[in-house]
Design a protein around this motif. Structure first.
Motif, PDB file in Angstrom:
ATOM      1  N   TYR A   1       0.836  -1.194   0.000  1.00 17.55           N
ATOM      2  CA  TYR A   1       0.000   0.000   0.000  1.00 17.55           C
ATOM      3  C   TYR A   1       0.877   1.253   0.000  1.00 17.55           C
ATOM      4  CZ  TYR A   1      -2.939  -3.594   2.215  1.00 17.55           C
ATOM      5  OH  TYR A   1      -3.592  -4.755   2.513  1.00 17.55           O
TER       6      TYR A   1
ATOM      7  N   GLU B   1      -6.253 -12.739   1.750  1.00 16.00           N
ATOM      8  CA  GLU B   1      -7.397 -11.888   2.062  1.00 16.00           C
ATOM      9  C   GLU B   1      -7.126 -10.983   3.274  1.00 16.00           C
ATOM     10  OE1 GLU B   1      -8.871 -13.041  -1.159  1.00 16.00           O
ATOM     11  OE2 GLU B   1     -10.096 -11.734   0.104  1.00 16.00           O
TER      12      GLU B   1
ATOM     13  N   HIS C   1      -6.094  -7.899   4.888  1.00 20.12           N
ATOM     14  CA  HIS C   1      -5.785  -6.482   4.682  1.00 20.12           C
ATOM     15  C   HIS C   1      -5.882  -5.710   5.985  1.00 20.12           C
ATOM     16  CE1 HIS C   1      -5.786  -6.612   0.302  1.00 20.12           C
ATOM     17  NE2 HIS C   1      -6.873  -7.345   0.344  1.00 20.12           N
ATOM     18  N   GLU C   2      -6.114  -6.416   7.076  1.00 15.95           N
ATOM     19  CA  GLU C   2      -6.479  -5.700   8.281  1.00 15.95           C
ATOM     20  C   GLU C   2      -5.288  -5.236   9.088  1.00 15.95           C
ATOM     21  OE1 GLU C   2      -9.119  -8.415  10.173  1.00 15.95           O
ATOM     22  OE2 GLU C   2     -10.850  -7.763   8.993  1.00 15.95           O
ATOM     23  N   ARG C   3      -4.221  -5.999   9.116  1.00 14.36           N
ATOM     24  CA  ARG C   3      -3.053  -5.599   9.888  1.00 14.36           C
ATOM     25  C   ARG C   3      -2.032  -4.997   8.931  1.00 14.36           C
ATOM     26  NH1 ARG C   3      -0.389 -10.263  12.174  1.00 14.36           N
ATOM     27  NH2 ARG C   3      -1.354 -11.421  10.463  1.00 14.36           N
ATOM     28  N   LEU C   4      -1.841  -3.696   9.049  1.00 10.16           N
ATOM     29  CA  LEU C   4      -0.876  -3.002   8.206  1.00 10.16           C
ATOM     30  C   LEU C   4       0.393  -2.722   8.998  1.00 10.16           C
ATOM     31  CD1 LEU C   4      -2.943  -0.391   6.171  1.00 10.16           C
ATOM     32  CD2 LEU C   4      -2.473  -2.784   5.675  1.00 10.16           C
TER      33      LEU C   4
ATOM     34  N   PHE D   1       3.689  -0.375   8.664  1.00  9.39           N
ATOM     35  CA  PHE D   1       4.157   0.779   7.925  1.00  9.39           C
ATOM     36  C   PHE D   1       5.672   0.916   7.966  1.00  9.39           C
ATOM     37  CE2 PHE D   1       0.400   3.185   6.688  1.00  9.39           C
ATOM     38  CZ  PHE D   1      -0.594   2.620   7.474  1.00  9.39           C
TER      39      PHE D   1
ATOM     40  N   TYR E   1     -14.467  -3.684  11.354  1.00 10.26           N
ATOM     41  CA  TYR E   1     -13.155  -3.871  11.966  1.00 10.26           C
ATOM     42  C   TYR E   1     -12.561  -2.500  12.214  1.00 10.26           C
ATOM     43  CZ  TYR E   1      -8.210  -5.198  12.379  1.00 10.26           C
ATOM     44  OH  TYR E   1      -6.918  -5.371  12.812  1.00 10.26           O
TER      45      TYR E   1
ATOM     46  N   TYR F   1      -4.105   2.977  15.540  1.00  8.62           N
ATOM     47  CA  TYR F   1      -2.681   3.061  15.252  1.00  8.62           C
ATOM     48  C   TYR F   1      -2.071   4.184  16.071  1.00  8.62           C
ATOM     49  CZ  TYR F   1      -2.928  -0.200  11.350  1.00  8.62           C
ATOM     50  OH  TYR F   1      -3.079  -1.335  10.580  1.00  8.62           O
TER      51      TYR F   1
ATOM     52  N   PRO G   1       2.952   4.908  11.316  1.00  6.26           N
ATOM     53  CA  PRO G   1       2.059   4.427  12.385  1.00  6.26           C
ATOM     54  C   PRO G   1       2.299   2.945  12.671  1.00  6.26           C
ATOM     55  CG  PRO G   1       0.838   5.471  10.599  1.00  6.26           C
ATOM     56  CD  PRO G   1       2.225   5.267  10.108  1.00  6.26           C
TER      57      PRO G   1
END
Lengths: 114, 112
Positions: free
Chosen positions: A34, A98, A100-103, A105, B32, B36, B44
């Motif tokens: 992303y 599938e 995508h919830e834990r990003l 950075f 959900y 952060y 973040p």
């Protein structure tokens, strides 16, 4: 352990000049990738996401483009910078499939357009 | 149109107090909600998250309270420490979508 590296750390560019920002993820195969943009003191705006090599989805139109030339690499670019492009650019990854919830950075690139 | 809103914009508490950060959303399909934490000059980091089937999620000093009917949630930080001084973002996601929507953030300062 997975690591994410963004380059450069900071850039000062002139209006109308081209730009290329990069992001590399190590230690994770086939991640979702992303690009986010953050104005100083502002919210995070998602720009692009990619779930596989060669496929990039645009979320907002800001005269920017993105590419994923390799599984672990994500590139953000434009041929002509605007003043409004100034800000903090953040690359992120998530575990893939599938998920995508834990990003996670990167440390970001600070861009100043003068 | 801001789909996720946060308040206050900034908050100062004394060390040891409980900080309460608020978040509200418009889209009832969001299911959900991650929070952060961001320190100046850094990206973040995921702090804690809750799904809409729950009304509370705890992790150490951090607790999310969730009210689905009112479309509101809040992050409580108990025994606040100076090291908690950061900007906190509430975010929302629908059905595992690739689009995670962030609020404007709350800048927390913990004074000693």
């Amino acid at each position: 352990a997975q690591t994410i590296h963004q380059w450069p750390v900071a850039e000062i560019k002139a209006v109308g000049s081209p730009l290329s920002l990069g992001c590399t993820i190590k230690g994770k195969s086939s991640p979702n990738l992303y690009w986010y943009w953050q104005a100083t003191g502002g919210t995070l705006q998602q720009l692009f996401y990619s779930i596989t090599v060669g496929q990039v989805e645009s979320v907002v139109q800001l005269n920017l483009s993105a590419s994923r030339p390799k599984d672990d690499q994500f590139i953000l670019s434009t041929e002509k910078l605007l003043l409004s492009h100034s800000g903090f650019y953040l690359c992120a990854w998530s575990p893939g499939q599938e998920e995508h919830e834990r990003l996670f950075f990167g440390h970001g690139t600070k861009l100043s357009v003068l | 149109q801001q789909q996720v809103r946060q308040s206050p914009q900034s908050l100062t508490v004394w060390e040891g107090e409980t900080a309460i950060l608020n978040c509200s959303y418009e889209n009832s399909a969001f299911d959900y909600f991650p929070w952060y934490q961001q320190f100046p000059g850094e990206g973040p980091a995921l702090l804690i998250a809750i799904r809409s089937v729950s009304d509370k999620k705890e992790d150490g000093r951090f607790t999310i309270f969730f009210n689905k009917r009112e479309k509101k949630l809040s992050l409580h930080i108990t025994d606040s420490q100076p090291g908690d001084s950061a900007t906190y973002f509430c975010a929302a996601n629908q059905g595992g979508s690739a689009k995670l929507i962030f609020g404007e953030g709350t800048k927390l300062t913990v004074s000693s």
